[in-house]
Scaffold this active site. Structure first.
Site, PDB file in Angstrom:
ATOM      1  N   ARG A  56     -10.265 -11.646   1.976  1.00 49.51           N
ATOM      2  CA  ARG A  56     -11.070 -12.728   1.400  1.00 49.51           C
ATOM      3  C   ARG A  56     -10.333 -14.055   1.472  1.00 49.51           C
ATOM      4  O   ARG A  56     -10.954 -15.115   1.487  1.00 49.51           O
ATOM      5  CB  ARG A  56     -11.482 -12.346  -0.035  1.00 49.51           C
ATOM      6  CG  ARG A  56     -10.345 -12.142  -0.984  1.00 49.51           C
ATOM      7  CD  ARG A  56     -10.753 -11.297  -2.199  1.00 49.51           C
ATOM      8  NE  ARG A  56     -10.929  -9.894  -1.854  1.00 49.51           N
ATOM      9  CZ  ARG A  56     -11.352  -8.965  -2.714  1.00 49.51           C
ATOM     10  NH1 ARG A  56     -11.664  -9.291  -3.952  1.00 49.51           N
ATOM     11  NH2 ARG A  56     -11.484  -7.718  -2.325  1.00 49.51           N
ATOM     12  N   LYS A 105       0.828  -1.206   0.000  1.00 51.95           N
ATOM     13  CA  LYS A 105       0.000   0.000   0.000  1.00 51.95           C
ATOM     14  C   LYS A 105       0.860   1.254   0.000  1.00 51.95           C
ATOM     15  O   LYS A 105       2.030   1.204   0.393  1.00 51.95           O
ATOM     16  CB  LYS A 105      -0.886   0.010   1.265  1.00 51.95           C
ATOM     17  CG  LYS A 105      -1.996  -1.008   1.285  1.00 51.95           C
ATOM     18  CD  LYS A 105      -2.814  -0.887   2.564  1.00 51.95           C
ATOM     19  CE  LYS A 105      -3.938  -1.912   2.621  1.00 51.95           C
ATOM     20  NZ  LYS A 105      -4.982  -1.723   1.591  1.00 51.95           N
TER      21      LYS A 105
HETATM   22  N1  BES Z   1      -8.179  -3.786   4.342  1.00 52.74           N
HETATM   23  C1  BES Z   1      -8.341  -3.372   2.999  1.00 52.74           C
HETATM   24  C2  BES Z   1      -9.649  -2.644   2.747  1.00 52.74           C
HETATM   25  C3  BES Z   1      -9.817  -1.300   3.394  1.00 52.74           C
HETATM   26  C4  BES Z   1      -9.415  -0.166   2.733  1.00 52.74           C
HETATM   27  C5  BES Z   1     -10.438  -1.190   4.600  1.00 52.74           C
HETATM   28  C6  BES Z   1      -9.605   1.062   3.299  1.00 52.74           C
HETATM   29  C7  BES Z   1     -10.643   0.033   5.174  1.00 52.74           C
HETATM   30  C8  BES Z   1     -10.229   1.171   4.524  1.00 52.74           C
HETATM   31  C9  BES Z   1      -8.336  -4.577   2.067  1.00 52.74           C
HETATM   32  O1  BES Z   1      -7.555  -5.644   2.450  1.00 52.74           O
HETATM   33  C10 BES Z   1      -7.838  -4.128   0.748  1.00 52.74           C
HETATM   34  O2  BES Z   1      -6.705  -3.788   0.657  1.00 52.74           O
HETATM   35  N2  BES Z   1      -8.718  -4.164  -0.240  1.00 52.74           N
HETATM   36  C11 BES Z   1      -8.395  -3.797  -1.577  1.00 52.74           C
HETATM   37  C12 BES Z   1      -8.925  -4.884  -2.482  1.00 52.74           C
HETATM   38  C13 BES Z   1      -8.386  -4.827  -3.891  1.00 52.74           C
HETATM   39  C14 BES Z   1      -6.906  -5.095  -3.909  1.00 52.74           C
HETATM   40  C15 BES Z   1      -9.123  -5.870  -4.707  1.00 52.74           C
HETATM   41  C16 BES Z   1      -9.075  -2.465  -1.862  1.00 52.74           C
HETATM   42  O3  BES Z   1     -10.182  -2.212  -1.383  1.00 52.74           O
HETATM   43  O4  BES Z   1      -8.471  -1.660  -2.578  1.00 52.74           O
HETATM   44 MN    MN Z   2      -5.548  -5.476   1.798  1.00 48.01          MN
END
Ligand code: BES
Ligand code: MN
Ligand code: ZN
Length: 541
Positions: free
Chosen positions: A386, A312
């Site tokens: 997931r 990230k």
């Molecule tokens: N934990 C994050 C989702 C999240 C983002 C929660 C912001 C709270 C605030 C999750 O694991 C994630 O990174 N999701 C990605 C999924 C994508 C890579 C398919 C997302 O939402 O960008």
């Molecule tokens: Mn994630």
């Protein structure tokens, strides 16, 4: 290492009521090459002890006065002198207090009171609305040193109990590592005065108090940084919280146990971390519970989500310490239900893992295999929630004969774009289950909005090398995530997914301290308490 882990598994696998073990082997299990957090000491969470009485104990300290209109002053505050009541009435008039909505006004210098805190109930007297009123009052009065007296004469017992519950929830503080929180003196108690004191006490002791404690438990877990809460310490905290609670059995699957079960998906998610993953299973069976099989609550427990190799951006990455909030809420809900001896059969599964980049970490294009045999192509290592939930729901389906499975996760940024911090997104193939969840949302005040599971999400998550891929091709990111988890549940098992990414934490407000909201504890507690079995049939597509 693996023998140590076996010992941990053995010592944690027990199925006896109220005998949670604090195992010495567990401490040894935390032997990874990371700095010990021994010197960190968190403030102990506290709330005011609540007692119920027919008359005030003393006419000093802080007085809380809930009013729907000016006329209530006579019934609610009958214990005050005429002069005090007159002074309050005049002050409210002078301030043009309009009793609309949930307002408040603090008055000082009346009688022997340090402060008289008048709160208006508004016309919505639903349990959730009254509880929220309590939350705001509890939070507003946290710094008051003296005892609290709530004058609740004329209010029904249910409302009085909700008020007390809300106050306890509102008294939560998140400044765990500030000296002022660690050194804080115990808060003085609250006396709730009213003609229904006995009935209100029974309701509060029977349910509300457990909710207050479970909310604090879940919020503490979520607010703790990832150097304090990681899979094994999450397990330890859970064992400590359930110690002595009857009807509870706790099992923590360690890495070899998960290997034996074929849980390649959660194991893959945790391979980049020095902290090994755990699958924590907390079952509570109350007296008089239905024998239709447990309601299983599966929570995403990513104790830190760096994104892994699909790392990230650094901005705001620290918020990903909250990425285990789903797991905290499912365990918190079971804590509330078990401490209040609810007649339910419920299992919380906390799918615990840390998502870190490393030479051993899972890579994009890697293929993993979940417990149900399905293979997964990794598109993004940042779609890790997931992965842990796939094995959690497959385990529930294979081993627990669940009456229903509900998973809760901070799964996608996409749900935040869609619903902001007003609603969590709920996805289900089973309408009768969805209906019960929406009702629990209304009853608890944890708001939910149902989202679609379009058939196209199956195409979006088709892989050319494996059975499914972990990130969809279309813009419906939250839906693709929901579809992915659903692929690991039998079609006939009643299942719902709740994406709480926009709800789990936020800044300080009049209803909460900065950090975790504890979203989901009250929702799932209400849902499980009122659950009615629904038909196990595959939804037509
Ligand atoms: N934990 C994050 C989702 C999240 C983002 C929660 C912001 C709270 C605030 C999750 O694991 C994630 O990174 N999701 C990605 C999924 C994508 C890579 C398919 C997302 O939402 O960008
Ligand atoms: Mn994630
Ligand atoms: Zn995540």
């Amino acid at each position: 290492m693996s023998t140590v882990r076996k010992a941990i598994a053995a010592s944690l696998s027990f199925a006896l009521a109220g005998t949670a073990l604090a195992s010495p082997a567990l401490a040894q299990g935390r032997s990874d090459a990371v700095a010990p957090s021994l010197t960190l000491k968190a403030a102990k969470s506290q709330h005011r002890a609540v007692t119920f009485a027919a008359a005030p104990a003393q006419m000093a300290g802080t007085l809380v006065l809930p009013l729907t209109g000016e006329a209530d002053l006579a019934t609610r505050a009958s214990a005050l002198s005429d002069a005090e009541r007159d002074a309050i009435a005049r002050a409210l008039k002078a301030a043009e207090f309009d009793y609309k909505g949930q307002g408040s006004l603090s008055l000082r210098g009346i009688g022997g009171w340090d402060r008289i805190h008048v709160v208006s109930t508004g016309t919505n007297m639903s349990p959730a609305a009254i509880q929220k009123l309590g939350v705001m009052a509890g939070r507003a009065l946290m710094k008051d040193k003296g005892p609290l007296t709530v004058m609740a004469g004329g209010l029904p017992a249910e409302a009085v109990a909700e008020l007390a519950t809300g106050m306890g929830i509102g008294e939560y503080r998140s400044d765990l590592y500030q000296a002022k929180a660690r050194d804080a003196a115990p808060m003085a108690g609250t006396v709730i005065v009213g003609d229904t004191a006995g009935a209100a006490r029974a309701l509060y002791e029977g349910r509300g108090k457990a909710l207050v404690e479970a909310m604090a438990f879940a919020r503490d877990l979520s607010n703790e940084p990832a150097n304090v809460i990681y899979p094994e310490s999450f397990v330890e905290r859970t064992l400590a919280a359930f110690a002595g609670v009857p009807g509870v059995s706790i099992e923590a699957l360690d890495v070899p146990a998960m290997e034996r079960l074929g849980m390649g998906s959660i194991l893959g998610s945790g391979r980049g971390s020095a902290r090994p993953p755990r699958m924590l299973i907390v079952r509570y069976t109350g007296r008089g519970a239905s024998s239709a099989g447990p309601v299983v609550l599966a929570g995403k427990g990513i104790t830190f989500d760096s994104g892994g190799i699909s790392i990230k951006n650094s901005g705001g990455m620290g918020d990903m310490k909250f990425d285990m909030s789903g797991a905290a809420s499912v365990v918190g809900a079971v804590l509330a239900l078990s401490k209040s001896r609810a007649p339910v059969d419920v299992v919380a599964i906390a799918a615990l893992s840390e998502n870190m980049p490393d030479g051993n970490a899972v890579r994009p294009a890697d293929v993993l295999q979940a417990m149900n045999g399905k293979t997964i192509e990794i598109i993004s290592t940042d779609a890790e929630g997931r992965l842990v939930l796939a094995d959690a729901v497959a385990y529930a389906d294979a081993k627990l004969n669940p009456a229903a499975i509900v998973d809760m996760a901070t799964l996608t940024g996409s749900i935040v774009t869609a619903l902001g911090d007003d609603y969590a997104g709920m996805f289900s193939r089973h309408d009768p289950l969805a209906t019960q969840l929406l009702q629990a949302g209304e009853a608890s005040g944890d708001d939910l909005w149902r989202m679609p599971l379009h058939a196209s999400y199956a195409d979006d998550t088709k892989s050319t090398i494996a059975d499914i891929k972990n990130s969809g091709a279309s813009g419906a990111g939250a839906g693709a995530g929901a579809h992915f988890i659903g692929a690991f549940v039998k079609p006939e098992t009643p299942w719902a997914h709740i994406d709480i990414a926009g709800m789990a934490w936020g800044g300080a407000s009049d209803v909460k301290a900065a950090g975790s909201t504890g979203y989901g504890v009250r929702l799932l507690e209400a849902f499980v308490r009122n659950f009615q079995p629904v038909p196990k049939i595959a939804a037509a597509d």
